[in-house]
Design a protein around this motif. Structure first.
Motif, PDB file in Angstrom:
ATOM      1  N   LEU B 140       1.211  -1.091   0.448  1.00  0.00           N
ATOM      2  CA  LEU B 140      -0.428   0.455   0.168  1.00  0.00           C
ATOM      3  C   LEU B 140       0.745   0.746   0.063  1.00  0.00           C
ATOM      4  O   LEU B 140       0.497   1.920  -0.861  1.00  0.00           O
ATOM      5  CB  LEU B 140      -0.958  -0.037   1.381  1.00  0.00           C
ATOM      6  CG  LEU B 140      -2.082  -0.675   1.320  1.00  0.00           C
ATOM      7  CD1 LEU B 140      -2.636  -1.048   2.813  1.00  0.00           C
ATOM      8  CD2 LEU B 140      -2.710  -1.193   0.272  1.00  0.00           C
ATOM      9  N   CYS B 143       2.845   2.853  -2.755  1.00  0.00           N
ATOM     10  CA  CYS B 143       2.281   3.750  -4.197  1.00  0.00           C
ATOM     11  C   CYS B 143       3.360   5.492  -4.347  1.00  0.00           C
ATOM     12  O   CYS B 143       3.325   6.023  -3.293  1.00  0.00           O
ATOM     13  CB  CYS B 143       0.654   4.229  -4.119  1.00  0.00           C
ATOM     14  SG  CYS B 143       0.246   5.779  -5.521  1.00  0.00           S
ATOM     15  N   CYS B 149      -2.274   4.343 -12.606  1.00  0.00           N
ATOM     16  CA  CYS B 149      -3.755   3.000 -12.527  1.00  0.00           C
ATOM     17  C   CYS B 149      -4.951   4.093 -13.250  1.00  0.00           C
ATOM     18  O   CYS B 149      -6.003   3.728 -13.207  1.00  0.00           O
ATOM     19  CB  CYS B 149      -3.370   2.958 -11.132  1.00  0.00           C
ATOM     20  SG  CYS B 149      -3.420   3.564 -10.264  1.00  0.00           S
ATOM     21  N   THR B 150      -5.465   4.870 -12.053  1.00  0.00           N
ATOM     22  CA  THR B 150      -6.177   6.145 -12.543  1.00  0.00           C
ATOM     23  C   THR B 150      -6.487   6.506 -13.481  1.00  0.00           C
ATOM     24  O   THR B 150      -7.621   6.446 -14.315  1.00  0.00           O
ATOM     25  CB  THR B 150      -5.611   7.324 -11.662  1.00  0.00           C
ATOM     26  OG1 THR B 150      -5.905   6.577  -9.920  1.00  0.00           O
ATOM     27  CG2 THR B 150      -7.089   7.913 -11.288  1.00  0.00           C
ATOM     28  N   PRO B 166      -8.246   4.310  -8.449  1.00  0.00           N
ATOM     29  CA  PRO B 166      -8.095   3.628  -8.153  1.00  0.00           C
ATOM     30  C   PRO B 166      -6.479   3.662  -6.524  1.00  0.00           C
ATOM     31  O   PRO B 166      -6.269   3.270  -5.962  1.00  0.00           O
ATOM     32  CB  PRO B 166      -7.032   2.529  -9.422  1.00  0.00           C
ATOM     33  CG  PRO B 166      -7.452   3.367 -10.380  1.00  0.00           C
ATOM     34  CD  PRO B 166      -8.519   4.090  -9.853  1.00  0.00           C
ATOM     35  N   ALA B 167      -6.017   5.157  -7.716  1.00  0.00           N
ATOM     36  CA  ALA B 167      -4.481   5.412  -6.664  1.00  0.00           C
ATOM     37  C   ALA B 167      -5.293   5.873  -5.286  1.00  0.00           C
ATOM     38  O   ALA B 167      -4.690   5.134  -4.331  1.00  0.00           O
ATOM     39  CB  ALA B 167      -3.810   6.063  -7.654  1.00  0.00           C
ATOM     40  N   LEU B 170      -6.363   3.607  -3.461  1.00  0.00           N
ATOM     41  CA  LEU B 170      -5.179   2.425  -2.280  1.00  0.00           C
ATOM     42  C   LEU B 170      -4.585   3.436  -1.702  1.00  0.00           C
ATOM     43  O   LEU B 170      -4.740   2.804  -0.573  1.00  0.00           O
ATOM     44  CB  LEU B 170      -4.826   2.215  -3.262  1.00  0.00           C
ATOM     45  CG  LEU B 170      -2.890   0.999  -3.260  1.00  0.00           C
ATOM     46  CD1 LEU B 170      -3.020  -0.361  -3.703  1.00  0.00           C
ATOM     47  CD2 LEU B 170      -1.458   1.815  -3.242  1.00  0.00           C
ATOM     48  N   GLN B 171      -4.344   4.365  -1.088  1.00  0.00           N
ATOM     49  CA  GLN B 171      -4.376   5.243  -0.361  1.00  0.00           C
ATOM     50  C   GLN B 171      -5.527   5.330   0.734  1.00  0.00           C
ATOM     51  O   GLN B 171      -4.745   5.689   2.119  1.00  0.00           O
ATOM     52  CB  GLN B 171      -4.033   6.874  -1.129  1.00  0.00           C
ATOM     53  CG  GLN B 171      -2.386   6.300  -2.101  1.00  0.00           C
ATOM     54  CD  GLN B 171      -0.914   6.295  -1.203  1.00  0.00           C
ATOM     55  OE1 GLN B 171      -1.530   6.899  -0.354  1.00  0.00           O
ATOM     56  NE2 GLN B 171      -0.153   5.532  -1.672  1.00  0.00           N
ATOM     57  N   CYS B 206      -6.297  -0.919 -13.009  1.00  0.00           N
ATOM     58  CA  CYS B 206      -5.413  -0.588 -12.460  1.00  0.00           C
ATOM     59  C   CYS B 206      -4.024  -1.928 -12.033  1.00  0.00           C
ATOM     60  O   CYS B 206      -2.822  -1.224 -12.160  1.00  0.00           O
ATOM     61  CB  CYS B 206      -6.119  -0.073 -10.950  1.00  0.00           C
ATOM     62  SG  CYS B 206      -7.183  -1.380 -10.317  1.00  0.00           S
ATOM     63  N   CYS B 210       0.107  -0.509 -12.966  1.00  0.00           N
ATOM     64  CA  CYS B 210       0.571  -0.271 -12.047  1.00  0.00           C
ATOM     65  C   CYS B 210       2.131  -0.948 -12.150  1.00  0.00           C
ATOM     66  O   CYS B 210       2.826  -1.638 -11.462  1.00  0.00           O
ATOM     67  CB  CYS B 210      -0.088  -0.813 -10.391  1.00  0.00           C
ATOM     68  SG  CYS B 210       1.329  -0.016  -9.119  1.00  0.00           S
ATOM     69  N   PRO B 216      -4.798  -2.171  -6.793  1.00  0.00           N
ATOM     70  CA  PRO B 216      -5.288  -1.210  -5.390  1.00  0.00           C
ATOM     71  C   PRO B 216      -6.784  -2.263  -5.854  1.00  0.00           C
ATOM     72  O   PRO B 216      -8.135  -2.173  -4.581  1.00  0.00           O
ATOM     73  CB  PRO B 216      -5.334  -0.732  -6.813  1.00  0.00           C
ATOM     74  CG  PRO B 216      -4.663  -0.165  -7.817  1.00  0.00           C
ATOM     75  CD  PRO B 216      -3.804  -1.466  -7.690  1.00  0.00           C
TER      76      PRO B 216
END
Lengths: 116, 232
Positions: B140, B143, B149-150, B166-167, B170-171, B206, B210, B216
Motif C-alpha cells: 500500500l 504507491c 492506474c487511475t 484506484p490510486a 489504495l491510499q 489498475c 501499476c 488497488p
C-alpha cells in the motif's frame, strides 16, 4: 481545473451486497434447474405443467425472477451512472427501468400462479 | 528506432497530432526515458516530465504503445516499433506528454492521506506499531502517485470528477489499514458513496498497469469488506 461537484451520498454497500446475493440465488437456481432437467428430462407440455404445479418450484422460480429483476435494476443503474451524465435523462431512464421491472414482476406472478 | 509521439501545444496547435522521430540508439540496456531525452535533444520543443529517472518519483507516467507505464523503468528492448507515446488519458493535456494532475491530486487529497490520531503524542516515544501491524501496510505504502492506474481506469474516464480512482482508494485503504490511525469510521463514511467508491467494477486495469506491482482492486475489495462488516 478541478470542478466542484456535489457527492457523498452515503449509500452503496447494501446495493453492492444485494447484487452479489442475488447473483448467488440465480446461480443456485440455474444449477438446480439444469440438474433437475438432466436427471428428469421434460419433453412435453404436461411435463412442464407438472413441474410447475409444485409449490416449492413456483416459489423458487419467483425468488429467482425477483433476484434477477433486482440484479438487473442495480446493473442498469450502474450503467446509467457510468455513461449517462445528464441528470434528467438519467432519472427518466431509471423510471423506465423500474416500471419495466415492476411490470415483469407482476407478469411473473401471473405466469406462475395464473390459470394453467 | 522509430517513434511516434503525441504533440500538442494549446497555444499554437488547433488540435493534437502525432509526430514521427527516428533515433539511432541501442535498445539493449537503455530505458524509454533515455530515448525520449535524446529525442528532446534533437527537438527541444518536445515536452515531458521526469525527475528521478528510476521509477521512484512517478513523474514520467505516459501511455506507451497503448499501455500506461513509467518511461524511466520501461526497457526499450521490450517495445515494438514504432513506439507510440501519448499522454495519460483522462486528464487534460498541458503540452505534449505533460498532463494536468490537479483532478487526480484533488481525489488524493480528499481521502485525507495522513494519520488522524487524537492522542497527545508522547514526550520521547513515537507511535509504536508491531511488526505484524506494520506488515499490513506492505503493498500500500509503495504507491508513488504516478497516476498510471487511475488514468487507465474506465470508471475514472466516465466520472473523473466523482470517482476517487484506484490510486486514491489504495491510499485511502493505506490509512484505514494503519493501526495508528483513529479515524476508521470517518474514512468509511467518506468512501461509502455510489460514485466515490462504487464506480469501481473490478475491471483491474489498475492492477495490470501499476509500475510498482501494487493491487488497488484488492485494497478496494478490503474497503468493501469493512463496509459489509460494519453494515451487517
Amino acid at each position: 481545473m478541478v470542478s466542484r461537484v456535489p457527492s457523498g451520498d452515503r449509500y452503496g454497500i447494501k446495493d453492492w451486497l444485494v447484487q452479489r446475493l442475488t447473483a448467488v440465488v440465480m446461480a443456485v437456481y440455474t444449477l438446480f434447474m439444469t440438474g433437475y432437467l438432466l436427471w428428469q428430462p421434460v419433453s412435453n407440455f404436461a411435463g412442464w405443467q407438472e413441474l410447475f404445479h409444485s409449490l416449492p418450484v413456483r416459489l423458487f422460480s419467483l425468488i429467482f425472477l425477483l433476484s434477477l429483476f433486482l440484479h438487473a435494476w442495480l446493473g442498469m443503474r450502474d450503467i446509467f451512472m457510468d455513461y449517462v451524465h445528464a441528470t434528467l435523462i438519467r432519472l427518466g431512464l431509471y423510471a423506465l427501468v423500474i416500471l419495466a421491472l415492476v411490470a415483469y414482476a407482476a407478469w411473473a406472478v401471473r405466469i406462475l400462479w395464473g390459470p394453467a | 528506432m522509430r517513434f511516434s509521439i503525441y504533440r500538442y501545444n494549446p497555444d499554437t496547435d488547433s488540435k493534437p497530432y502525432m509526430q514521427d522521430y527516428t533515433l539511432d540508439i541501442e535498445p539493449e540496456g537503455n530505458m524509454l526515458l533515455d530515448a525520449i531525452l535524446l529525442i528532446k535533444a534533437q527537438d527541444e520543443t518536445l515536452s515531458v516530465r521526469y525527475s528521478c529517472r528510476e521509477g521512484v518519483c512517478g513523474s514520467d507516467g505516459m501511455n506507451i504503445n497503448g499501455r500506461n507505464g513509467l518511461a524511466c523503468v520501461t526497457p526499450l528492448s521490450e517495445l515494438k516499433q514504432p513506439i507510440t507515446l501519448r499522454p495519460l488519458s483522462g486528464l487534460p493535456v498541458i503540452r505534449d506528454l505533460v498532463v494536468d494532475m490537479s483532478q487526480f491530486l484533488e481525489h488524493y487529497r480528499s481521502v485525507k492521506p495522513y494519520l488522524i490520531n487524537h492522542d497527545e503524542p508522547g514526550q520521547d516515544v513515537e507511535r509504536l506499531q508491531s511488526p505484524e501491524d506494520r506488515a499490513k501496510l506492505d503493498g500500500l505504502y509503495e504507491c508513488i502517485l504516478c497516476a498510471c492506474c487511475t488514468t487507465a481506469c474506465p470508471s475514472f474516464w466516465w466520472n473523473p470528477d466523482k470517482f476517487v480512482g484506484p490510486a486514491g482508494l489504495l491510499q485511502a485503504y493505506r490509512f484505514i489499514a494503519d493501526s495508528r490511525d483513529q479515524a476508521l469510521n470517518e474514512r468509511l463514511d467518506d468512501l461509502e458513496d455510489p460514485y466515490r467508491l462504487f464506480r469501481c467494477h473490478s475491471i483491474m486495469n489498475c492492477v495490470d498497469v501499476c509500475p510498482k506491482g501494487l493491487n488497488p482492486t484488492q485494497a478496494i475489495g478490503k474497503i468493501k469488506s469493512l463496509l459489509v462488516k460494519r453494515t451487517i
